[in-house]
Design an enzyme around this catalytic site. Structure first.
Site, PDB file in Angstrom:
ATOM      1  N   TYR A 160      -2.837  -0.115  10.715  1.00 34.94           N
ATOM      2  CA  TYR A 160      -1.932  -1.030   9.125  1.00 34.94           C
ATOM      3  C   TYR A 160      -0.849  -0.515   8.814  1.00 34.94           C
ATOM      4  O   TYR A 160      -0.866  -1.283   7.707  1.00 34.94           O
ATOM      5  CB  TYR A 160      -4.032  -0.464   8.740  1.00 34.94           C
ATOM      6  CG  TYR A 160      -3.936  -0.346   6.728  1.00 34.94           C
ATOM      7  CD1 TYR A 160      -3.749  -1.249   6.627  1.00 34.94           C
ATOM      8  CD2 TYR A 160      -3.248   1.006   6.192  1.00 34.94           C
ATOM      9  CE1 TYR A 160      -4.201  -1.584   5.175  1.00 34.94           C
ATOM     10  CE2 TYR A 160      -3.684   0.203   5.070  1.00 34.94           C
ATOM     11  CZ  TYR A 160      -4.510  -0.829   3.921  1.00 34.94           C
ATOM     12  OH  TYR A 160      -3.912  -1.012   2.910  1.00 34.94           O
ATOM     13  N   SER A 162       1.408  -1.052   0.251  1.00 41.79           N
ATOM     14  CA  SER A 162      -0.207   0.262   0.043  1.00 41.79           C
ATOM     15  C   SER A 162       0.491   1.214  -0.355  1.00 41.79           C
ATOM     16  O   SER A 162       1.443   1.031   0.379  1.00 41.79           O
ATOM     17  CB  SER A 162      -1.023   0.308   0.805  1.00 41.79           C
ATOM     18  OG  SER A 162      -1.066   1.375   1.968  1.00 41.79           O
TER      19      SER A 162
END
Length: 700
Positions: A590, A577
């Site tokens: 995250y 990501s």
């Protein structure tokens, strides 16, 4: 009536109501599809059918006789009308004046295009003269196991007479071609009452002047042979009786999962191969039998069998009574090398001055006592079909050995078919393989938007794909959708929790037994969470780390083990990501887990390089469409963080990017394809951002 025959008989499925009003060519297609739907009649791509039909000449408007015959490379079970070649019968008869004798018969194939009716682009097959010169309107040529068991017997001619009397004749072995077509014509003229002929070591021809009658004759002859063999072999132990007991089903698959990647690596140095495993009852009966090795060494008989399965199989040294897989693995390299040497010697013994260069010397079929049969080919469908053809060969050997003596195709005849110049020309016309042909990909999170899009991209380039996902329902939906588009041979699904060490190992065993191994692993399983650090529970933190860090480690570790067993390199692609590089408020768990993914990939790139294993990262950002992580709390949490709703969030992400564009699953799939393909063969340890531009995520 055939419908009332025992279960082993082939059912008459002709439906007069359906056939009513059909043209003769439509009836030919109907008959062909019915025959090809039952593997006891003929295997995939085997056999051919024809009809001589009155058509209107498109140039003169006159009525002309046209031969409709299955074209080159078709399959009678699945073909449509465009699978038939169409040729003027008067021109086919005129070809007799051009024939210079058997030593020149191959040149007759070059004349067939001059006989084409209505500019039909479908190429005529080598068997066209066999159909053209039979003086009947409808002709079937099929390869039933029961008939080939007769044709491959030492007493083939006598058995044909005993079983069928004068209704079915017999012709000695002759390679398919123009001369055999003339032989068939002469037989028909000399035996006008005959309904067909058995071709030694080849198959069955049957004929009639009515489409339905031809179909029913074909079935009746096959069923007669099936019944005769049942009566003669009921109390005869197959293949000399069993000397091994099969391992339990799960153990058989476990052994296959160990052997297949090792074999695949040894035979894929030039081009990657794909595998198929078969432990059906017929296969186990054969591999566990006393006479298996002797029969296997004789090779197959029918040319269609031989072209798919090579001169003979390789029997793997494995004792199911003392199942030592490590010892078998240790001896594989020598066994495969010995097979290659034996094949090279066969080539040198049989080659002609104008023979094509020796092709791949590796075995196609691998027989493992107590376990089953493994087949390898350049594509998954061919690997499966090659296995089906060898099952046909097993059935033939069973019947022939029980009532007579089984005879394989003579070595020189086998070579002359395998290295037939016409066959070589067909191979040279094959389209160039797609960029991922022969590759196998495992995609975790395969049921999600990015996972499914990546799978589709790989499949479109010729790869096989194993989808892995924790959601069984979504997994099956994704698998079924891709199978409908790309075919059932090339896509499978396996339910797996990437945080479960044993489940991950089982997933790789499954991909090994289904496809032979793995080449590409896309780690894409994921979750997303959003919470301020003071509101982040240990459970939430650990869940991110378990799936996004530990899960990627477990998937990578098993990938390395399998890739090193194969020894032919590979590619890992991490779908991380933008958040792994750029901090984001309210998402510390995250972001940290994604950063761990990226650094793990860098470490693995160092470890994998000596073995040709490349490891790279794709960093997406804001892929909302089709992504399951945006369907739950994450969407609400991120929208809440930025004070907007879903539509506003997507627009906000678009506007904050440098390029002002939305990022879609297909965009990530394209990056995953690039990092797995030869286009990036010199890249490892790299990060490819697919985020429409985000200055915080610039890697340098």
């Amino acid at each position: 009536m055939l419908q009332e025959s025992p279960e082993s008989r082939i059912e008459n499925r002709w439906d007069d109501a359906r056939a009513e009003g059909m043209s003769e060519s439509d009836k030919l297609l109907y008959r062909s599809n019915l025959l090809g739907s039952d593997k006891r009649v003929t295997n995939y791509g085997g056999g051919n059918t024809s009809a001589k039909v009155t058509e209107t000449d498109p140039l003169t408007g006159e009525a002309v006789e046209v031969l409709w015959v299955k074209g080159s490379g078709g399959d009678i079970g699945s073909m449509a009308k465009d699978g038939f070649a169409t040729l003027y019968m008067d021109r086919l008869r005129a070809l007799k004046g051009k024939y210079r004798g058997v030593e020149h018969e191959d040149e007759m194939v070059g004349y067939l295009p001059h006989c084409t009716f209505a500019l039909n682009p479908r190429a005529a097959s080598i068997d066209t003269p066999l159909h053209a010169y039979v003086p009947r309107r409808h002709v079937d040529h099929v390869h039933p196991d029961a008939i080939i068991a007769i044709a491959a017997s030492a007493d083939s001619k006598a058995l044909t007479q005993e079983i069928f009397g004068g209704e079915i004749g017999w012709l000695s072995w002759k390679k398919p071609g123009y001369e055999l077509g003339l032989w068939l014509e002469k037989f028909c003229l000399d035996n006008p009452e005959a309904k067909g002929v058995v071709l030694e070591s080849h198959g069955l021809f049957t004929w009639d002047d009515d489409a339905r009658a031809c179909y029913e004759t074909t079935l009746r002859i096959i069923n007669t042979a099936i019944g005769w063999f049942e009566g003669r072999t009921r109390d005869v132990p197959a293949f000399g009786g069993a000397v091994h007991r099969p391992l339990p089903s799960e153990e058989r698959r476990a052994v296959a999962a160990r052997l297949m990647p090792a074999i695949r690596g040894m035979i894929s140095k030039e081009r990657h191969k794909l595998g198929h495993f078969d432990d059906s009852e017929a296969v186990l009966e054969f591999v566990n039998a006393r006479d298996m090795r002797d029969l296997a060494a004789l090779g197959t008989s029918c040319p269609d069998h031989f072209l798919r399965t090579k001169i003979r199989p390789l029997v793997v040294d494995f004792d199911p009574a003392n199942p030592d897989v490590e010892a078998t693995l240790a001896g594989l390299e020598q066994a495969i090398a010995a097979y290659r040497d034996d094949y090279a010697a066969y080539y040198e013994r049989c080659r002609h001055d104008d023979s094509p260069a020796m092709r791949d010397p590796n075995a196609v079929v691998y027989l493992v006592p107590g376990v089953g049969m493994i087949t390898f080919a350049l594509d998954r469908a061919t690997a499966r079909i090659s296995g089906e053809f060898y099952v046909n060969a097993i059935n033939v050997m069973r019947g022939a050995a029980a009532v007579s003596e089984y005879r394989g195709l003579p070595e020189q005849e086998a070579f002359d078919i395998e290295y037939w110049l016409l066959e070589e020309a067909k191979l040279q016309r094959m389209p160039k393989p797609k960029s991922l042909a022969g590759r196998v990909a495992l995609v975790t999170g395969g049921a999600g938007g990015i996972g499914a899009a990546t799978a589709a991209r790989y499949l479109s380039e010729g790869a096989c794909v194993m989808l892995a996902d924790i959601d069984a329902g979504a997994l099956e939906e994704a698998r079924a959708g891709l199978a409908r588009k790309f075919g059932p041979d090339v896509v499978r699904g396996v339910e797996v929790n990437v945080t479960d060490e044993a489940a991950v190992a089982r997933a790789y065993a499954e991909v090994a037994v289904e496809f032979g191994g793995v080449d590409i692993v896309v780690s894409n399983a994921g979750i997303a969470s959003s919470a301020k650090v003071e509101d982040t529970s240990l459970e939430l933190w650990n869940r991110n780390m378990d799936i996004l860090s530990t899960g990627y480690f477990l998937v990578s570790r098993e990938a390395f083990r399998l890739l090193k067993t194969q020894g032919i390199g590979g590619a890992l692609v991490f779908v991380a990501s933008k958040n792994g590089l750029a901090a984001s408020p309210g998402a510390s768990a995250y972001c940290t887990a994604k950063a761990a993914e990226i650094h793990l990939a860098r470490c693995l790139a160092l470890e994998g390089a000596p073995d040709g294993i490349r490891v790279n990262v794709v960093n997406p950002d804001a892929v909302l469409r089709g992504s399951r992580i945006w369907q739950g709390e994450w969407l609400d949490q991120r929208a809440g963080t930025y004070g907007t709703d879903k539509e506003g969030l997507e627009e906000m992400y678009r506007q904050r990017s440098l390029l002002k564009r939305s990022v879609l699953p297909e965009d990530i799939a394209e990056a995953c394809y690039f990092l797995a393909s030869e286009a990036s063969a010199k890249s490892t340890g790299n990060i490819l951002n697919v985020d429409a531009g985000n200055v915080q995520a610039f890697t340098r």
